[in-house]
Design an enzyme around this catalytic site. Structure first.
Site, PDB file in Angstrom:
ATOM      1  N   GLU A  54       0.830  -1.200   0.000  1.00 38.79           N
ATOM      2  CA  GLU A  54       0.000   0.000   0.000  1.00 38.79           C
ATOM      3  C   GLU A  54       0.870   1.258   0.000  1.00 38.79           C
ATOM      4  O   GLU A  54       1.845   1.357   0.743  1.00 38.79           O
ATOM      5  CB  GLU A  54      -0.890  -0.015   1.253  1.00 38.79           C
ATOM      6  CG  GLU A  54      -1.805   1.197   1.390  1.00 38.79           C
ATOM      7  CD  GLU A  54      -2.566   1.212   2.709  1.00 38.79           C
ATOM      8  OE1 GLU A  54      -3.596   1.886   2.788  1.00 38.79           O
ATOM      9  OE2 GLU A  54      -2.111   0.527   3.670  1.00 38.79           O
ATOM     10  N   LYS A 127     -10.462   2.610  -1.402  1.00 36.87           N
ATOM     11  CA  LYS A 127     -10.525   1.957  -0.091  1.00 36.87           C
ATOM     12  C   LYS A 127     -11.830   2.300   0.630  1.00 36.87           C
ATOM     13  O   LYS A 127     -12.183   3.466   0.792  1.00 36.87           O
ATOM     14  CB  LYS A 127      -9.318   2.402   0.735  1.00 36.87           C
ATOM     15  CG  LYS A 127      -9.146   1.710   2.071  1.00 36.87           C
ATOM     16  CD  LYS A 127      -7.821   2.122   2.681  1.00 36.87           C
ATOM     17  CE  LYS A 127      -7.500   1.457   3.990  1.00 36.87           C
ATOM     18  NZ  LYS A 127      -6.157   1.834   4.488  1.00 36.87           N
ATOM     19  N   CYS A 164      -5.572  -2.738   2.883  1.00 35.82           N
ATOM     20  CA  CYS A 164      -5.204  -2.662   4.289  1.00 35.82           C
ATOM     21  C   CYS A 164      -6.399  -2.810   5.235  1.00 35.82           C
ATOM     22  O   CYS A 164      -6.881  -3.912   5.413  1.00 35.82           O
ATOM     23  CB  CYS A 164      -4.408  -1.381   4.554  1.00 35.82           C
ATOM     24  SG  CYS A 164      -3.387  -1.468   6.063  1.00 35.82           S
TER      25      CYS A 164
END
Length: 311
Positions: A54, A127, A164
């Site tokens: 990331e 995300k 993540c």
């Protein structure tokens, strides 16, 4: 002797995947060059789908709240890493999901551009789950993603990609599995909790959570993390995170089949037969036996929504 029906056998469908582990500093061009070197090594080993960590262009700037870091964001078409690795993907014939800090008009997102093996950008995932805590101040920079979960049909496999903090939510993996994901990919930046929190090393919890996603959905999972000590610019003596590496690949039963150390660059590579994995998934019936009529509480924040037939 009876002959086995042809449809029982099926043809093998091998796909080789790789997770890249690396450290990051404030030399963005150097980080891209380091990432390319590792990608080329993975391709040399035969990897076809290669995952980088990331936000690998820079240190993890979300360690602190500083609006000056917003200047790092670029539209997808202008991001240096996306532009650079489109050419690399095309040259090597590999799939490269590229994590980057996206600016879209007045909004900012933590995003992934999915580069197919011909260098084409298939689109962007933003995300969904945005954390906020000591050392992980992402709400200061990123809006919650508006792309929804997506599954990407690439040359080699259908990929479900989260970023993540997304990986801590079982809903992320289950939704992508229901959408047809054959592999789960999670680029990551995670390490020990920084001061003033109590010393916490979430390494094993982090791995076990994702191994559970693989096992519950009978879907292989690739997680790529960074490593190394990174310090706040505002408070370099006090605020830091030690990113613990430990990138890994899990098989469809959740077992780790490749794992990196907590420190050091790494290229992890493994080959899955996706048709064999699909047969394994069919034989466990976890999707046949689902009861979505009983899962209404999942679409509320407080669990108060009740499905028909529940007390």
């Amino acid at each position: 002797m009876s002959k086995e029906p042809e449809h029982f056998r099926g043809m093998p469908r091998p796909v080789s995947v790789a997770a890249i582990q690396m450290a990051c500093d404030w030399d963005a061009a150097g980080n891209i060059a380091r990432a390319e070197r590792l990608v080329r090594e993975a391709a040399r080993q035969g990897a076809q789908v290669i995952l980088l960590p990331e936000l690998f262009e820079t240190p993890y700037f979300c360690i602190e709240q500083d609006a000056r870091h917003l200047a790092l964001a670029r539209p997808v078409a202008e991001n240096p890493a996306v532009r650079h690795f489109a050419a690399v993907a095309r040259e090597l014939g590999v799939v490269l999901p590229i994590s980057f800090f996206e600016r879209a008009g007045p909004a900012y997102f933590n995003s992934i551009a999915v580069l197919d093996a011909d260098g084409t950008n298939l689109g962007v995932y933003r995300k969904s789950h945005i954390p906020n805590g000591p050392g992980y101040q992402e709400k200061n920079y990123f809006a919650p993603g508006d792309s929804g979960f997506r599954v990407w049909t690439t040359r080699f496999a259908r990929l479900g990609i989260g970023i993540c903090w997304d990986q801590w939510f079982p809903e992320t993996a289950r939704v992508m599995a229901l959408m047809g994901a054959e592999l789960f990919l999670f680029p990551t930046a995670i390490g020990s909790e920084p001061p003033p929190a109590l010393p916490v090393n979430s390494r094993e919890h982090w791995q076990r959570t994702q191994q559970g996603h693989a096992a519950a959905n009978l879907t292989p999972l690739i997680a790529a993390n960074r490593y190394g000590l990174e310090r706040s610019i505002q408070d370099p003596q006090g605020l830091y995170i030690r990113f613990y590496g430990s990138s890994f690949i899990a098989d469809p039963l959740g077992a780790k089949v490749a794992e990196a150390a907590e420190e050091g660059d790494a290229v992890l590579k493994y080959t899955f037969d996706l048709n064999a994995v699909a047969q394994l998934r069919d034989n466990w019936f976890v999707f046949r036996d689902r009861r979505p009529d009983l899962y209404g509480a999942l679409v509320s924040l407080d669990g108060s929504h009740r499905s028909a037939g529940c007390g």
